[in-house]
Design a protein around this motif. Structure first.
Motif, PDB file in Angstrom:
ATOM      1  N   ASN A 110       0.815  -1.218   0.000  1.00 29.58           N
ATOM      2  CA  ASN A 110       0.000   0.000   0.000  1.00 29.58           C
ATOM      3  C   ASN A 110       0.844   1.261   0.000  1.00 29.58           C
ATOM      4  OD1 ASN A 110      -3.158  -0.476   0.365  1.00 29.58           O
ATOM      5  ND2 ASN A 110      -2.066  -2.148   1.383  1.00 29.58           N
ATOM      6  N   GLU A 111       2.173   1.118  -0.112  1.00 30.42           N
ATOM      7  CA  GLU A 111       3.056   2.274  -0.202  1.00 30.42           C
ATOM      8  C   GLU A 111       2.946   2.916  -1.584  1.00 30.42           C
ATOM      9  OE1 GLU A 111       6.998   1.055   0.614  1.00 30.42           O
ATOM     10  OE2 GLU A 111       6.687   0.792   2.771  1.00 30.42           O
ATOM     11  N   THR A 112       3.052   4.241  -1.635  1.00 27.50           N
ATOM     12  CA  THR A 112       2.954   4.959  -2.900  1.00 27.50           C
ATOM     13  C   THR A 112       4.020   4.505  -3.892  1.00 27.50           C
ATOM     14  OG1 THR A 112       2.048   6.891  -1.768  1.00 27.50           O
ATOM     15  CG2 THR A 112       2.954   7.241  -3.970  1.00 27.50           C
ATOM     16  N   GLY A 113       5.244   4.269  -3.416  1.00 28.75           N
ATOM     17  CA  GLY A 113       6.317   3.866  -4.312  1.00 28.75           C
ATOM     18  C   GLY A 113       6.020   2.558  -5.024  1.00 28.75           C
ATOM     19  N   TYR A 114       5.544   1.584  -4.277  1.00 26.51           N
ATOM     20  CA  TYR A 114       5.213   0.293  -4.873  1.00 26.51           C
ATOM     21  C   TYR A 114       4.057   0.431  -5.860  1.00 26.51           C
ATOM     22  CZ  TYR A 114       3.549  -4.519  -5.281  1.00 26.51           C
ATOM     23  OH  TYR A 114       3.126  -5.731  -5.760  1.00 26.51           O
ATOM     24  N   LEU A 115       3.036   1.180  -5.477  1.00 30.14           N
ATOM     25  CA  LEU A 115       1.867   1.343  -6.335  1.00 30.14           C
ATOM     26  C   LEU A 115       2.217   2.093  -7.623  1.00 30.14           C
ATOM     27  CD1 LEU A 115      -0.692   2.264  -3.546  1.00 30.14           C
ATOM     28  CD2 LEU A 115      -0.591   0.110  -4.808  1.00 30.14           C
ATOM     29  N   GLN A 116       3.144   3.052  -7.543  1.00 30.17           N
ATOM     30  CA  GLN A 116       3.550   3.787  -8.738  1.00 30.17           C
ATOM     31  C   GLN A 116       4.248   2.874  -9.734  1.00 30.17           C
ATOM     32  OE1 GLN A 116       3.085   7.373  -9.446  1.00 30.17           O
ATOM     33  NE2 GLN A 116       3.392   6.315 -11.397  1.00 30.17           N
ATOM     34  N   VAL A 117       5.104   1.992  -9.229  1.00 38.54           N
ATOM     35  CA  VAL A 117       5.793   1.038 -10.110  1.00 38.54           C
ATOM     36  C   VAL A 117       4.779   0.109 -10.772  1.00 38.54           C
ATOM     37  CG1 VAL A 117       7.436  -0.868 -10.172  1.00 38.54           C
ATOM     38  CG2 VAL A 117       7.958   1.175  -8.840  1.00 38.54           C
ATOM     39  N   LEU A 118       3.815  -0.365  -9.999  1.00 40.37           N
ATOM     40  CA  LEU A 118       2.763  -1.214 -10.561  1.00 40.37           C
ATOM     41  C   LEU A 118       2.015  -0.505 -11.685  1.00 40.37           C
ATOM     42  CD1 LEU A 118       0.793  -3.085  -7.726  1.00 40.37           C
ATOM     43  CD2 LEU A 118       2.114  -4.088  -9.580  1.00 40.37           C
ATOM     44  N   ALA A 119       1.634   0.742 -11.440  1.00 43.02           N
ATOM     45  CA  ALA A 119       0.874   1.503 -12.436  1.00 43.02           C
ATOM     46  C   ALA A 119       1.701   1.733 -13.699  1.00 43.02           C
ATOM     47  CB  ALA A 119       0.415   2.827 -11.837  1.00 43.02           C
ATOM     48  N   ASP A 120       2.990   2.031 -13.518  1.00 45.53           N
ATOM     49  CA  ASP A 120       3.853   2.290 -14.676  1.00 45.53           C
ATOM     50  C   ASP A 120       3.971   1.060 -15.564  1.00 45.53           C
ATOM     51  OD1 ASP A 120       4.276   4.894 -13.934  1.00 45.53           O
ATOM     52  OD2 ASP A 120       6.195   4.512 -12.939  1.00 45.53           O
ATOM     53  N   VAL A 121       4.197  -0.099 -14.958  1.00 47.75           N
ATOM     54  CA  VAL A 121       4.335  -1.323 -15.746  1.00 47.75           C
ATOM     55  C   VAL A 121       2.999  -1.705 -16.359  1.00 47.75           C
ATOM     56  CG1 VAL A 121       4.852  -3.785 -15.636  1.00 47.75           C
ATOM     57  CG2 VAL A 121       6.319  -2.158 -14.445  1.00 47.75           C
ATOM     58  N   ASN A 122       1.940  -1.569 -15.583  1.00 49.60           N
ATOM     59  CA  ASN A 122       0.618  -1.982 -16.018  1.00 49.60           C
ATOM     60  C   ASN A 122       0.112  -1.173 -17.200  1.00 49.60           C
ATOM     61  OD1 ASN A 122      -1.199  -3.975 -15.436  1.00 49.60           O
ATOM     62  ND2 ASN A 122      -2.348  -2.823 -13.927  1.00 49.60           N
ATOM     63  N   VAL A 123       0.276   0.142 -17.142  1.00 52.60           N
ATOM     64  CA  VAL A 123      -0.335   1.015 -18.140  1.00 52.60           C
ATOM     65  C   VAL A 123       0.692   1.758 -18.996  1.00 52.60           C
ATOM     66  CG1 VAL A 123      -1.779   3.061 -18.456  1.00 52.60           C
ATOM     67  CG2 VAL A 123      -2.493   1.272 -16.874  1.00 52.60           C
ATOM     68  N   SER A 124       1.675   2.390 -18.367  1.00 48.86           N
ATOM     69  CA  SER A 124       2.634   3.173 -19.157  1.00 48.86           C
ATOM     70  C   SER A 124       3.337   2.312 -20.186  1.00 48.86           C
ATOM     71  CB  SER A 124       3.667   3.836 -18.239  1.00 48.86           C
ATOM     72  OG  SER A 124       3.057   4.791 -17.412  1.00 48.86           O
ATOM     73  N   ALA A 125       3.756   1.125 -19.782  1.00 47.72           N
ATOM     74  CA  ALA A 125       4.439   0.227 -20.714  1.00 47.72           C
ATOM     75  C   ALA A 125       3.513  -0.167 -21.861  1.00 47.72           C
ATOM     76  CB  ALA A 125       4.925  -1.007 -19.980  1.00 47.72           C
ATOM     77  N   ALA A 126       2.234  -0.372 -21.557  1.00 46.60           N
ATOM     78  CA  ALA A 126       1.280  -0.744 -22.601  1.00 46.60           C
ATOM     79  C   ALA A 126       1.048   0.404 -23.574  1.00 46.60           C
ATOM     80  CB  ALA A 126      -0.033  -1.185 -21.960  1.00 46.60           C
ATOM     81  N   MET A 127       0.987   1.621 -23.063  1.00 47.98           N
ATOM     82  CA  MET A 127       0.755   2.770 -23.931  1.00 47.98           C
ATOM     83  C   MET A 127       1.948   3.054 -24.834  1.00 47.98           C
ATOM     84  SD  MET A 127      -2.338   3.626 -23.263  1.00 47.98           S
ATOM     85  CE  MET A 127      -2.550   5.258 -23.976  1.00 47.98           C
ATOM     86  N   ARG A 128       3.135   2.676 -24.397  1.00 47.79           N
ATOM     87  CA  ARG A 128       4.351   2.914 -25.197  1.00 47.79           C
ATOM     88  C   ARG A 128       4.595   1.825 -26.226  1.00 47.79           C
ATOM     89  NH1 ARG A 128       6.697   3.657 -20.022  1.00 47.79           N
ATOM     90  NH2 ARG A 128       7.712   1.628 -20.297  1.00 47.79           N
ATOM     91  N   ALA A 129       4.029   0.653 -26.001  1.00 44.79           N
ATOM     92  CA  ALA A 129       4.388  -0.516 -26.803  1.00 44.79           C
ATOM     93  C   ALA A 129       3.927  -0.379 -28.252  1.00 44.79           C
ATOM     94  CB  ALA A 129       3.788  -1.769 -26.184  1.00 44.79           C
ATOM     95  N   PRO A 130       4.819  -0.669 -29.223  1.00 44.54           N
ATOM     96  CA  PRO A 130       4.403  -0.651 -30.635  1.00 44.54           C
ATOM     97  C   PRO A 130       3.517  -1.862 -30.944  1.00 44.54           C
ATOM     98  CG  PRO A 130       6.665  -1.437 -30.443  1.00 44.54           C
ATOM     99  CD  PRO A 130       6.241  -1.021 -29.059  1.00 44.54           C
ATOM    100  N   SER A 131       2.428  -1.615 -31.642  1.00 38.16           N
ATOM    101  CA  SER A 131       1.515  -2.691 -32.031  1.00 38.16           C
ATOM    102  C   SER A 131       0.664  -2.192 -33.182  1.00 38.16           C
ATOM    103  CB  SER A 131       0.623  -3.109 -30.858  1.00 38.16           C
ATOM    104  OG  SER A 131      -0.413  -3.973 -31.294  1.00 38.16           O
TER     105      SER A 131
END
Length: 366
Positions: free
Chosen positions: A278-299
């Motif tokens: 429930n720490e902000t740091g952990y949740l930010q990493v989760l959000a980045d991998v979950n969504v930011s990586a998907a938005m950047r991915a070429p497809s």
């Protein structure tokens, strides 16, 4: 009479300058217009009467993924902190009986395995999901402060028929052990089902149902929703590979943090684990991998971005379900137990609701 060349040049320059100035002014207006057109919704509740609803979103790991040998007593410290918050309403990451019934009526859209079967509960009670839901609503409307064992058994049977297993288990736990037996609509098959639920490593039962029973709450509220992320694409295998490949990028920090999660998950006390996820740091990493990586991915097909659209739709509908749970109780204390990856969206969107204050999970778990 013709004008001198010097007059023409001077006035042409002035005219051109005026047109340029007018164009710049128009462009500035057009750029500013969208911002000016937005209505500021913040602070509309600044003069509200009565206290705000207090909403605590608890990010959780999925207990089914914990190591073998997991002891539910490891959650006692977490339960103590949540009990001290004294929620009036508890929501969980589970689909409601209403949504399950909707999916069952539209198998072409949702498939045939959207929700668990309620056949044994239907046989025991003679009720389908809509009928059982209506009976549950009627019972809860007149629910006494001190229900009898017979009333609890009857309500548990109705809740199982309404496909609300976590609430049924909360009622079961509030029965004295000598009264946890067939009767009043609960036949041997349903008692057996409740016994199976008691052995499952599931946060909906081991956190939400246990806490509801401890606080004397009659039910929990299912808030999950998969009607909006039931994504249909031409090539589902390619879709899955594209999304997985997107998530695989930039995972170095998340992989390191997941090692910490695994270590904390093996402890005899899971309170430090819940503090960590429930720490902000952990949740930010989760959000980045979950969504930011998907938005950047070429497809070429935009598959990862399609997944994000489904993810956001699911979260929006879940947040709406939570808001509905305390619609008629504007000053309620609400606990929402949900997978940690959902928590940033829940906090952000629930925090935009009028008359709602988000409670810091870190303060509750400290």
């Amino acid at each position: 009479m013709s004008k001198p060349a010097t007059w023409i040049a001077a006035n042409t320059t002035a005219s051109t300058t005026a047109r340029i100035a007018a164009g710049i002014a128009l462009l500035a207006f057009m750029l500013a217009a969208p911002a000016q057109a937005q209505v500021n919704l913040k602070g509309l509740d600044r003069d509200m009467t009565g206290p705000r609803a207090q909403v605590l979103v608890l990010g959780t790991v999925h207990l089914s993924e914990l190591p073998e040998g997991f002891n539910p007593a490891a959650l006692d410290g977490v339960l103590d902190r949540l009990a001290a918050f004294k929620p009036d309403i508890i929501t969980i990451e589970a689909m409601s009986g209403e949504e399950c019934d909707l999916a069952a009526r539209h198998p072409t859209k949702y498939g045939l395995d959207f929700c668990p079967s309620i056949e044994i509960a239907r046989q025991a009670t003679g009720l389908d999901v809509p009928s059982a839901m209506a009976e549950v609503a009627a019972r809860l409307k007149a629910w006494p402060a001190q229900p009898t064992p017979a009333q609890r058994r009857e309500l548990a049977a109705l809740l199982l028929a309404a496909n609300d297993r976590a609430s049924a288990y909360a009622q079961w736990l509030q029965l004295p052990e000598t009264q946890r037996r067939p009767g009043d609509g609960l036949d041997a098959a349903l008692v057996g089902l409740l016994g199976q639920i008691a052995t499952r490593r599931n946060e909906n039962y081991l956190l939400a149902s246990r806490l509801a029973a401890r606080l004397g709450l009659p039910r929990v509220h299912a808030a999950d929703d998969h009607t909006g992320d039931n994504i249909k694409v031409a090539d589902e295998e390619a879709f899955g590979k594209a999304v997985s490949a997107a998530w695989a990028t930039g995972r170095a920090e998340l992989d390191a943090r997941e090692k910490t999660v695994r270590t904390l998950s093996a402890a005899s006390d899971l309170l430090p684990l819940y503090r960590y996820v429930n720490e902000t740091g952990y949740l930010q990493v989760l959000a980045d991998v979950n969504v930011s990586a998907a938005m950047r991915a070429p497809s070429p097909q935009g598959y990862p971005r399609i997944w994000v659209a489904g993810w956001e739709t699911r979260n929006l509908r879940m947040v709406a379900n939570i808001r509905e749970a305390f619609r008629e109780r504007p000053a309620a204390r609400v606990l929402s137990i949900v997978g940690a990856s959902h928590k940033p969206w829940f906090d952000a969107w629930l925090g935009q609701m009028q008359g709602v204050a988000i409670v810091d999970a870190a303060q509750i778990l400290k």
